[in-house]
Design an enzyme around this catalytic site. Structure first.
Site, PDB file in Angstrom:
ATOM      1  CB  CYS A   2      -0.905   0.022   1.231  1.00 39.18           C
ATOM      2  SG  CYS A   2      -1.835  -1.511   1.505  1.00 39.18           S
ATOM      3  NE  ARG A  48      -7.136  -3.913   1.740  1.00 40.25           N
ATOM      4  CZ  ARG A  48      -8.145  -4.675   2.096  1.00 40.25           C
ATOM      5  NH1 ARG A  48      -9.367  -4.175   2.184  1.00 40.25           N
ATOM      6  NH2 ARG A  48      -7.949  -5.952   2.371  1.00 40.25           N
ATOM      7  CG  ASN A  74       3.906  -0.147   1.967  1.00 38.55           C
ATOM      8  OD1 ASN A  74       3.380  -0.974   1.231  1.00 38.55           O
ATOM      9  ND2 ASN A  74       5.000   0.512   1.642  1.00 38.55           N
ATOM     10  CB  ILE A 293      10.798  -6.048 -20.466  1.00 35.87           C
ATOM     11  CG1 ILE A 293      10.464  -4.817 -21.316  1.00 35.87           C
ATOM     12  CG2 ILE A 293      11.987  -5.786 -19.578  1.00 35.87           C
ATOM     13  CD1 ILE A 293       9.993  -3.627 -20.496  1.00 35.87           C
ATOM     14  CB  SER A 369      11.711  -9.302  -8.507  1.00 34.21           C
ATOM     15  OG  SER A 369      12.842  -8.726  -9.115  1.00 34.21           O
ATOM     16  N   GLY A 370      14.129 -11.348  -8.847  1.00 36.43           N
ATOM     17  CA  GLY A 370      15.453 -11.824  -8.452  1.00 36.43           C
ATOM     18  C   GLY A 370      16.376 -10.753  -7.925  1.00 36.43           C
TER      19      GLY A 370
END
Length: 590
Positions: A2, A48, A74, A293, A369-370
């Site tokens: 958030c 949120r 968050n 990507i 993610s790495g």
């Protein structure tokens, strides 16, 4: 995941209007709901993104009248089910099923030391109704951001982004000279508590700050990994280290699957993200959505790594999405990317993460993610030379710093050239106990400082710009603790990340492991030509830039004449670094 914000005042009532303005700037971080809470000297705001407990019972700001506590939070607490059961055994009753309420009850049960029990990424502020005391905290690796500003009247505001604080008004927006020096030296990293603006600070990672009703504050660092081996580990064989790393990573990846929505993976084609996919498949995940990507190549600089991400996608039969970005789309997006930054950043792959996140958010709300593996497991080129260093600070500065202090003096206006803040910071950090060897001093500063305010911040900012939550298993604090104790020889061997590569051989295809090291390239921002160069010229020669007088005109013109000749040791453009800062300031209306 958030966006949070708030205001704490001493004697007068808090001002919901300021909190509302901050909350509006955080809309993209939390597009699924909004809330404001004001009581006495406190006002909280929340945006949120629904990930865990999708019901309104988990809405924030969360107030527990029975306990007399209010919270904005968050992040994600991965071990919240275990903590919830433990708290229920202590007699606590729950009205929701998510992780937010667990934080409230945990604080009530264990006090500010409750953070020691959390496994996850988080930034929060808790307010005690009866005492007026507040406590703010940030996770161990600084994955979730938390900025704050003290107003002239002593009030304290906080927010998930720096621009949100600017939107509320009333802060000193002049350039901080220490931060500027760090920005121009550390590849745009500005270590906490500094930010580029004098009137805004950020809470350091692994820190809790208690704010008393009279405005007095105290801070405590609750976690710091040790980069020295324990006495019982000196003779531990490589195979045991390898297996321990794999076991810890398995747990880290499994933890980050906890959600009430599907979880995908950002698949770059490199070892790190490929291993995450492999471990998820190993744990029985099916129909996993993966995303890659690519950009246009510039000269010999290749703009995509699809050949490697395709190997993993095919091997594990993922629902794979390849996004190709040509220059016609990248150039117009630059201003959007810069606007999405909480602080100015220079790394080219911010563009990649921003445009990738735009596409990914159409399919999922959460991805793994790495990020972080290169810092945690010594994957970068500047680590091997430090193995036998006799002057760790100088050797690190030579391979890592964008420019030395002499060149810094040539680049910026004289009013910002005070002392060599970057070298002083480096020397102080390297002198701290807990990392005896030069290589471990470098790994520690990269893991705890450079990683936090470059790749980690970049991923948070760019994914949250599209309401996408990114989880980073390589920054699981238990994995980081273990990796810190792995002998450096087992990390830097054969080009770096050796122990991780050998662990990965038990999971993923060797073709992805033994490939040349790649990056997340956006070549057009590294080798500035054509319309990209003209855009940079317009920014640095603009009326705003001339009036601001950050940079010396002669230095700017030298870079503009031959931008490709002026590349930093970390292979970034010095010209783009300066243009990014100036453009960020302009887009923030500063």
């Amino acid at each position: 995941m958030c966006g949070i914000c708030g205001e704490l005042r001493r004697e007068t009532s808090a001002t919901p209007d300021a909190v509302t303005r901050m909350s509006e700037r955080l809309t993209r971080r939390g597009p699924d709901g909004t809330g404001v809470y004001a009581q006495k000297n406190v006002a909280f705001g929340h945006r949120r993104l629904k990930i865990i407990d999708l019901s309104d019972k988990a809405a924030q700001p969360m107030v527990d009248p029975e306990l007399g506590l209010a919270l904005v939070f968050n992040g994600a607490i991965y071990n919240y089910p275990e903590l919830r059961r433990e708290l229920q055994e202590k007699g606590y009753r729950f009205f929701s099923t998510g992780d937010t309420e667990v934080i409230l009850k945990a604080y009530h049960a264990w006090g500010e030391n409750f953070v020691d029990r959390l496994a996850g990424m988080f930034a929060f502020c808790i307010w005690e109704r009866d005492t007026g005391r507040a406590i703010m905290g940030r996770d161990r690796l600084g994955i979730k951001p938390l900025y704050y500003s003290e107003l002239p009247d002593g009030a304290l505001r906080f927010a998930s982004t720096l621009p949100a604080l600017v939107a509320a008004g009333g802060i000193d927006t002049t350039i901080d000279p220490v931060a500027l020096h760090c920005y121009m030296t550390f590849h745009a990293v500005v270590p906490a508590p500094f930010t580029i603006l004098k009137g805004v600070r950020k809470l350091p990672p692994a820190t809790v700050m208690t704010i008393e009703p009279d405005g007095s504050r105290r801070q405590r660092t609750y976690w710091e990994p040790n980069f020295n081996q324990r006495p019982d580990e000196h003779d531990r064989p490589f195979g045991e280290w390898r297996d321990s790393v794999l076991d810890a990573l398995r747990l880290a990846v499994k933890r980050r699957m906890i959600a009430d929505v599907p979880v995908g993976v950002l698949l770059s084609g490199g070892l790190d993200s490929s291993l995450v996919v492999g471990l998820l498949a190993e744990q029985g995940q099916r129909d996993l959505k993966t995303f890659s990507i690519g950009f246009e190549s510039v000269g010999e600089e290749k703009g995509d790594e699809f050949e490697y991400s395709d190997i993993i996608a095919k091997h594990y039969s993922t629902d794979h999405h390849k996004i190709f970005i040509d220059s016609s789309r990248a150039l117009p997006a630059i201003r959007e990317v810069i606007s999405a930054m909480s602080e100015p950043m220079v790394s080219h792959d911010a563009m990649g993460f921003y445009l990738l996140s735009q596409e990914v958010a159409r399919h999922v709300k959460v991805v793994q993610s790495g990020q972080g593996a290169d810092e945690v497991f010594a994957g970068y080129h500047w680590y091997p030379p430090l193995m036998n260093s006799t002057d760790a600070a100088s050797d690190y500065a030579r391979v890592f710093f964008d420019r030395d202090f002499a060149e810094y003096g040539q680049a910026v206006d004289d009013r910002f050239v005070t002392k060599d803040h970057a070298r002083a910071f480096l020397a102080e950090h390297f002198a701290r106990p807990g990392a005896d060897r030069p290589i471990n001093k470098a790994l520690r500063i990269d893991t705890s400082i450079m990683l936090v305010d470059d790749p980690v911040k970049r991923v948070d900012n760019m994914t949250m710009a599209w309401g996408l939550e990114a989880r980073v298993p390589f920054l699981d604090h238990e994995l980081v603790e273990l990796a810190g104790r792995v002998p450096a020889e087992f990390k830097v061997k054969e080009g770096g990340k050796y122990v991780l590569k050998e662990a990965a051989r038990q999971v993923i295809p060797a073709g992805v492991i033994d490939r040349p090291k790649g990056y997340f390239p956006v070549p057009a921002l590294k080798y500035l030509k054509g319309p990209y160069l003209e855009m940079v010229r317009d920014v640095l020669e603009s009326k705003q830039a001339r009036e601001r007088q950050l940079f010396k005109p002669d230095y700017v013109q030298m870079l503009l004449r031959e931008p490709e000749r002026h590349i930093t040791p970390l292979r970034g453009s010095k010209l783009w670094q300066m243009a990014s800062l100036e453009l960020w300031l302009q887009l923030q209306g500063l």
